[in-house]
Motif scaffolding. Structure first.
Motif, PDB file in Angstrom:
ATOM      1  N   SER A 103       0.835  -1.201   0.000  1.00 32.93           N
ATOM      2  CA  SER A 103       0.000   0.000   0.000  1.00 32.93           C
ATOM      3  C   SER A 103       0.871   1.253   0.000  1.00 32.93           C
ATOM      4  CB  SER A 103      -0.929   0.000   1.220  1.00 32.93           C
ATOM      5  OG  SER A 103      -1.731  -1.159   1.246  1.00 32.93           O
ATOM      6  N   PRO A 104       1.592   1.521  -1.083  1.00 34.40           N
ATOM      7  CA  PRO A 104       2.644   2.545  -1.074  1.00 34.40           C
ATOM      8  C   PRO A 104       2.147   3.983  -1.057  1.00 34.40           C
ATOM      9  CG  PRO A 104       2.372   1.665  -3.284  1.00 34.40           C
ATOM     10  CD  PRO A 104       1.511   0.826  -2.383  1.00 34.40           C
ATOM     11  N   VAL A 105       2.946   4.837  -0.424  1.00 37.62           N
ATOM     12  CA  VAL A 105       2.783   6.281  -0.530  1.00 37.62           C
ATOM     13  C   VAL A 105       3.221   6.705  -1.928  1.00 37.62           C
ATOM     14  CG1 VAL A 105       3.678   8.506   0.277  1.00 37.62           C
ATOM     15  CG2 VAL A 105       3.122   6.695   1.933  1.00 37.62           C
ATOM     16  N   THR A 106       2.435   7.593  -2.555  1.00 37.77           N
ATOM     17  CA  THR A 106       2.762   8.099  -3.890  1.00 37.77           C
ATOM     18  C   THR A 106       2.617   9.615  -3.882  1.00 37.77           C
ATOM     19  OG1 THR A 106       1.880   6.070  -4.870  1.00 37.77           O
ATOM     20  CG2 THR A 106       2.226   7.928  -6.349  1.00 37.77           C
ATOM     21  N   CYS A 107       3.595  10.309  -4.480  1.00 37.37           N
ATOM     22  CA  CYS A 107       3.570  11.778  -4.409  1.00 37.37           C
ATOM     23  C   CYS A 107       3.714  12.471  -5.761  1.00 37.37           C
ATOM     24  CB  CYS A 107       4.669  12.267  -3.462  1.00 37.37           C
ATOM     25  SG  CYS A 107       4.502  11.675  -1.751  1.00 37.37           S
ATOM     26  N   VAL A 108       4.845  12.287  -6.456  1.00 35.46           N
ATOM     27  CA  VAL A 108       5.126  13.070  -7.658  1.00 35.46           C
ATOM     28  C   VAL A 108       5.698  12.192  -8.754  1.00 35.46           C
ATOM     29  CG1 VAL A 108       5.527  15.215  -6.381  1.00 35.46           C
ATOM     30  CG2 VAL A 108       7.448  13.671  -6.819  1.00 35.46           C
TER      31      VAL A 108
END
Length: 510
Positions: free
Chosen positions: A147-152
């Motif tokens: 469940s990864p963090v995703t930003c840019v």
């Protein structure tokens, strides 16, 4: 985007596998063989609301030479009936076919994928450990396969890692806060509610579910760098379930962000001085004179690059932010010092920043084609901004920067003004635990390296002291962490502890 000091608070572990030392396993172990019985004692005493998580059955499937599975845990541990997330696991079964339990591993970060690290970990441990334990890696919540963090997008990350904030004025500080806030909002937009639940305490609670699902009555674990913070947090939350915990390259979980920044700045300054002395003792070192003169030349190089970024063989310039990352990366392992000499030679004598840029890319996990195969940078910031936030008032940050500069005149600037990174992070701070004593826990082995730049030796001493059952093993040497890259003395001591449960004498040195 996190400013340079935040990006280096708990840096990624760099390991070099050395020779494997043999140990003789004891017939007695703290963990029973994994079982598929959902009513196993591994989930005894659990809150009934959490029983479905603790009693879940892991379904292992073949994935290459390893086995894969997924576990389910609550998104918010305070609401076990709410949304859930999945954690990815990989396992290498014990070579004996009769495991005494599972050995979980975390390579650090926060943000480094343990799943990606598992093939390397296989060659770090002895044949006896591989025979005794199933080696299990899991990506903590928010990291890569879990469940990864995703930003840019990659191009935006390129811009942000190369960015050089101007902290000399209040306006420059405000711009840094604003840009970091925009980065945080991008993370929240792409990640959703998970962004507020990737703290270390939640990840430690996840580990207890994994322990039970794997069928182990107690946790056996080896954590490097930030992984020691995760392990110490687990011990504090579940002292009665501590089996054999090895915490190598320890964090001091009681330090605030400013104290961490100051400690790392001094650590990298000392490591750089040790490198300069070694470089000057050899041939073709670009740093002339004594160590002080060599350090001054590196500082002058940073000044020149700040004013005029260096050309590289590609279409990207080497900014001073990237230059520092390039210098810092080889300091993690003494074996990499010759690479730093080559990179500095190219930069100082030819004005070519290509080699330093390649080292910086290695730190950030950037591939030559411009992609970032993992989310280690996003997860790094998300975890740290939840765990602790430094003061962001300009006057306080300036005073802290002055203190850091006194301890680390060459590299201190790159560890200052960290409060700007999380000042307006879009989810509330979770914070640390009240105590890390872990009263009643079985002996916990803390391994510290005297010349560790990223997790200074004093932190290992502090963690061993604060843990009620902490035992300190010291490696006298340079580089980040010890087990698997130092010497047979460390390996023998750690292996004996994993195999028999008996730690070395407190204060033993290798």
């Amino acid at each position: 985007m996190p400013t340079p000091p935040v990006l280096r608070r708990c840096v990624l572990v760099v390991l070099v596998a050395l020779g494997l030392a043999a140990c003789t396993p004891s017939p007695k172990h703290q963990a029973t063989a994994p079982t598929s019985d959902a009513s196993s004692s591994a989930s005894a005493g659990v809150d009934p609301a959490l029983a479905p998580f603790y009693e879940q059955q892991l379904e292992w499937t073949a994935c290459g030479s390893q086995q894969c599975a997924e576990a389910t845990v609550p998104l918010d541990w305070s609401q076990p009936d709410g949304d859930t997330i999945t954690l990815a696991l990989r396992r290498v079964p014990a070579t004996s076919g009769e495991p005494v339990g599972s050995l979980l591993v975390n390579p650090g970060g926060p943000g480094r994928s343990a799943i990606d690290f598992l093939p390397s970990f296989q060659v770090l441990v002895s044949a006896e450990v591989r025979a005794a334990y199933d080696l299990v890696a899991f990506d903590p919540r928010g990291v890569q396969a879990s469940s990864p963090v995703t930003c840019v997008e990659p191009a935006e990350l390129d811009e942000l890692t190369a960015w050089v904030p101007d902290f000399t004025t209040d306006e420059g500080i405000a711009e840094a806060v604003e840009r970091n806030a925009a980065y945080g909002e991008a993370c929240l937009e792409r990640t959703g509610p998970l962004l507020g639940h990737v703290d270390t305490a939640s990840a430690a609670r996840d580990m207890d579910v994994l322990r039970a699902a794997l069928g182990d009555d107690a946790l056996t674990y080896l954590g490097y760098s930030y992984g020691t913070d995760l392990g110490a947090t687990y011990a504090a939350l579940f002292p009665a379930r501590v089996g054999r915990l090895v915490l190598d390259g320890a964090m001091d979980p009681t330090l605030d962000s400013g104290e961490v920044a100051a400690g790392q700045a001094a650590g990298f300054e000392a490591a750089l001085r040790a490198y300069v002395a070694d470089c000057q003792a050899g041939a073709d070192c670009p740093l002339t004179g004594d160590v002080d003169a060599g350090m001054a030349q590196i500082g002058e190089l940073f000044d020149r690059i700040r004013a005029n970024p260096l050309r590289t063989s590609g279409d990207r310039e080497l900014t001073v932010a990237l230059a520092f990352s390039g210098v810092a990366t080889p300091l993690y392992a003494q074996q990499s010092w010759p690479v730093l000499t080559q990179a500095l030679t190219s930069a100082m004598r030819a004005g070519d920043g290509t080699a330093l840029l390649q080292l910086a890319d290695q730190y950030y996990g950037r591939e030559p084609d411009g992609t970032y195969p993992t989310n280690q940078n996003e997860a790094f910031t998300a975890v740290l901004c939840l765990d602790d936030r430094a003061p962001a008032a300009p006057a306080e940050m300036r005073a802290e920067a002055e203190r850091i500069a006194e301890a680390a005149p060459t590299v201190g600037e790159f560890f200052s003004y960290g409060g700007a990174a999380c000042a307006e992070w879009p989810v509330p701070e979770v914070g640390a635990l009240d105590s890390y004593a872990a009263e009643g826990a079985a002996p916990i082995l803390v391994v510290g390296t005297t010349g560790d730049p990223a997790t200074p030796y004093a932190w290992s001493q502090a963690l061993a002291d604060m843990l009620s059952s902490g035992v300190l093993l010291t490696f006298e040497g340079e580089g980040h962490t010890a087990y698997g890259r130092s010497n047979a003395c460390v390996k023998d001591a750690v292996d004996a502890y994993l195999l028999t449960g008996t730690p070395p004498a407190d204060g033993a040195r290798c």
